[in-house]
Design a protein around this motif. Structure first.
Motif, mmCIF file in Angstrom:
data_model
loop_
_atom_site.group_PDB
_atom_site.id
_atom_site.type_symbol
_atom_site.label_atom_id
_atom_site.label_comp_id
_atom_site.label_asym_id
_atom_site.label_seq_id
_atom_site.Cartn_x
_atom_site.Cartn_y
_atom_site.Cartn_z
ATOM 1 N N ARG A 2 0.833 -1.201 0.000
ATOM 2 C CA ARG A 2 0.000 0.000 0.000
ATOM 3 C C ARG A 2 0.866 1.249 0.000
ATOM 4 N NH1 ARG A 2 -0.031 1.860 5.350
ATOM 5 N NH2 ARG A 2 0.966 0.371 6.732
ATOM 6 N N VAL A 3 0.244 2.386 -0.285
ATOM 7 C CA VAL A 3 0.910 3.680 -0.146
ATOM 8 C C VAL A 3 0.872 4.020 1.332
ATOM 9 C CG1 VAL A 3 0.903 6.101 -0.832
ATOM 10 C CG2 VAL A 3 0.118 4.348 -2.451
ATOM 11 N N ILE A 4 2.005 4.394 1.922
ATOM 12 C CA ILE A 4 2.060 4.576 3.375
ATOM 13 C C ILE A 4 2.069 6.031 3.826
ATOM 14 C CG2 ILE A 4 3.083 2.322 3.821
ATOM 15 C CD1 ILE A 4 5.800 3.689 4.059
ATOM 16 N N SER A 25 9.145 -3.804 0.777
ATOM 17 C CA SER A 25 8.217 -3.976 1.899
ATOM 18 C C SER A 25 7.861 -2.617 2.500
ATOM 19 C CB SER A 25 8.843 -4.872 2.970
ATOM 20 O OG SER A 25 9.868 -4.168 3.658
ATOM 21 N N ASP A 26 6.723 -2.568 3.180
ATOM 22 C CA ASP A 26 6.297 -1.327 3.821
ATOM 23 C C ASP A 26 7.317 -0.847 4.848
ATOM 24 O OD1 ASP A 26 4.010 -1.325 2.281
ATOM 25 O OD2 ASP A 26 2.643 -1.840 3.918
ATOM 26 N N LYS A 27 7.916 -1.780 5.590
ATOM 27 C CA LYS A 27 8.909 -1.421 6.617
ATOM 28 C C LYS A 27 10.123 -0.736 5.975
ATOM 29 C CE LYS A 27 12.251 -3.564 9.674
ATOM 30 N NZ LYS A 27 12.869 -4.790 10.115
ATOM 31 N N VAL A 28 10.646 -1.328 4.919
ATOM 32 C CA VAL A 28 11.815 -0.758 4.232
ATOM 33 C C VAL A 28 11.441 0.557 3.567
ATOM 34 C CG1 VAL A 28 13.492 -1.127 2.367
ATOM 35 C CG2 VAL A 28 12.939 -2.989 3.938
ATOM 36 N N LYS A 29 10.248 0.600 2.960
ATOM 37 C CA LYS A 29 9.800 1.826 2.289
ATOM 38 C C LYS A 29 9.665 2.971 3.285
ATOM 39 C CE LYS A 29 5.721 1.701 0.409
ATOM 40 N NZ LYS A 29 4.555 1.610 -0.486
ATOM 41 N N GLU A 30 9.103 2.697 4.456
ATOM 42 C CA GLU A 30 8.966 3.741 5.477
ATOM 43 C C GLU A 30 10.335 4.256 5.910
ATOM 44 O OE1 GLU A 30 6.366 5.241 9.061
ATOM 45 O OE2 GLU A 30 5.868 3.326 8.146
ATOM 46 N N LEU A 32 13.133 4.137 4.171
ATOM 47 C CA LEU A 32 13.704 4.842 3.022
ATOM 48 C C LEU A 32 13.181 6.284 2.955
ATOM 49 C CD1 LEU A 32 13.772 3.401 -0.589
ATOM 50 C CD2 LEU A 32 13.241 5.739 -0.142
ATOM 51 N N PHE A 33 11.874 6.465 3.074
ATOM 52 C CA PHE A 33 11.307 7.807 2.953
ATOM 53 C C PHE A 33 11.605 8.676 4.173
ATOM 54 C CE2 PHE A 33 9.381 6.014 -0.746
ATOM 55 C CZ PHE A 33 9.356 7.087 -1.630
ATOM 56 N N ASN A 34 11.815 8.075 5.340
ATOM 57 C CA ASN A 34 12.272 8.857 6.496
ATOM 58 C C ASN A 34 13.679 9.395 6.255
ATOM 59 O OD1 ASN A 34 9.904 8.563 7.971
ATOM 60 N ND2 ASN A 34 10.641 6.765 9.089
ATOM 61 N N ILE A 35 14.544 8.545 5.701
ATOM 62 C CA ILE A 35 15.913 8.983 5.395
ATOM 63 C C ILE A 35 15.883 10.083 4.332
ATOM 64 C CG2 ILE A 35 18.134 8.254 4.410
ATOM 65 C CD1 ILE A 35 17.480 5.437 5.691
ATOM 66 N N LEU A 36 15.065 9.889 3.291
ATOM 67 C CA LEU A 36 14.959 10.910 2.245
ATOM 68 C C LEU A 36 14.451 12.233 2.800
ATOM 69 C CD1 LEU A 36 13.562 8.969 -0.845
ATOM 70 C CD2 LEU A 36 15.859 9.933 -0.540
ATOM 71 N N SER A 37 13.514 12.169 3.707
ATOM 72 C CA SER A 37 12.970 13.381 4.323
ATOM 73 C C SER A 37 14.076 14.149 5.040
ATOM 74 C CB SER A 37 11.852 13.009 5.298
ATOM 75 O OG SER A 37 11.363 14.147 5.938
#
Length: 191
Positions: A2-4, A25-30, A32-37
């Motif tokens: 899903r989009v998180i 996976s949602d865990k890795v995606k979350e 990843l986007f925290n690091i990008l932020s």
């Protein structure tokens, strides 16, 4: 899957049957986007390139979080069909382009069009030797500049160099079988 986060948060995305695509996976995606932020700040106005896009999971997440537009590259007709379905489902079709081509051919098209991307996702099939080849191609390409961040997703059992020409690794994280490496560009000619 899903989009998180962002405007399409909670939308479930289509995935292919079988093991031909390995969505992040949602865990890795979350993570990843925290690091990008922390690295890029808000994604507002970013042009995103999702290479070996599979389902479009990462590029769609970036669009949901404010990216201006995204280009999705995959050489599988099944994958590009699913990406188009997911873009329609999330309402991002008008801000996207889906290219059914080999990575190198698609890169040539984008260079010819004068495109430049601030964020590039690189998620080739694990342990096929593609990650190094793609990083080498990207570092020579005019589609990246001093503002570009390249995120490479690969098997944690693979070793990749911490720099490729003008691309220098600035961070690396491991989540089980998945590793993420974050690269930025050095000034060309300063290597």
């Amino acid at each position: 899957m899903r989009v998180i986060g962002g405007s399409a948060r909670g939308r479930r995305l289509h995935t292919p049957r079988g093991l031909t695509v390995r969505p992040t996976s949602d865990k890795v995606k979350e993570a990843l986007f925290n690091i990008l932020s922390n690295t890029l700040g808000p994604l507002d106005g970013c042009a995103v390139l999702d290479i070996f896009a599979g389902t479009g999971n990462l590029g769609i997440e970036a669009l949901s979080r404010g990216a201006k537009n995204a280009v999705f590259i995959d050489n599988s007709r099944n994958s590009t069909t699913i990406i188009s379905q997911n873009l329609s489902l999330t309402g991002f079709t008008d801000r996207s382009q889906v290219i059914l081509k080999d990575f190198c051919q698609a890169l040539g098209l984008l260079e010819s069009a004068g495109r430049i991307f601030q964020l590039v996702f690189l998620d080739p099939p694990y342990q096929k030797g593609l990650i190094e080849k793609c990083l080498e191609q990207l570092q020579k390409s005019s589609i990246i500049d001093a503002e570009t961040v390249v995120v490479a997703e690969f098997s944690s059992r693979e070793d990749i160099a911490d720099h490729h020409g003008c691309l220098q690794q600035i961070d690396k994280r491991v989540y089980g079988d998945t590793a993420l490496a974050f690269f930025t560009t050095l000034q060309k000619g300063s290597i």
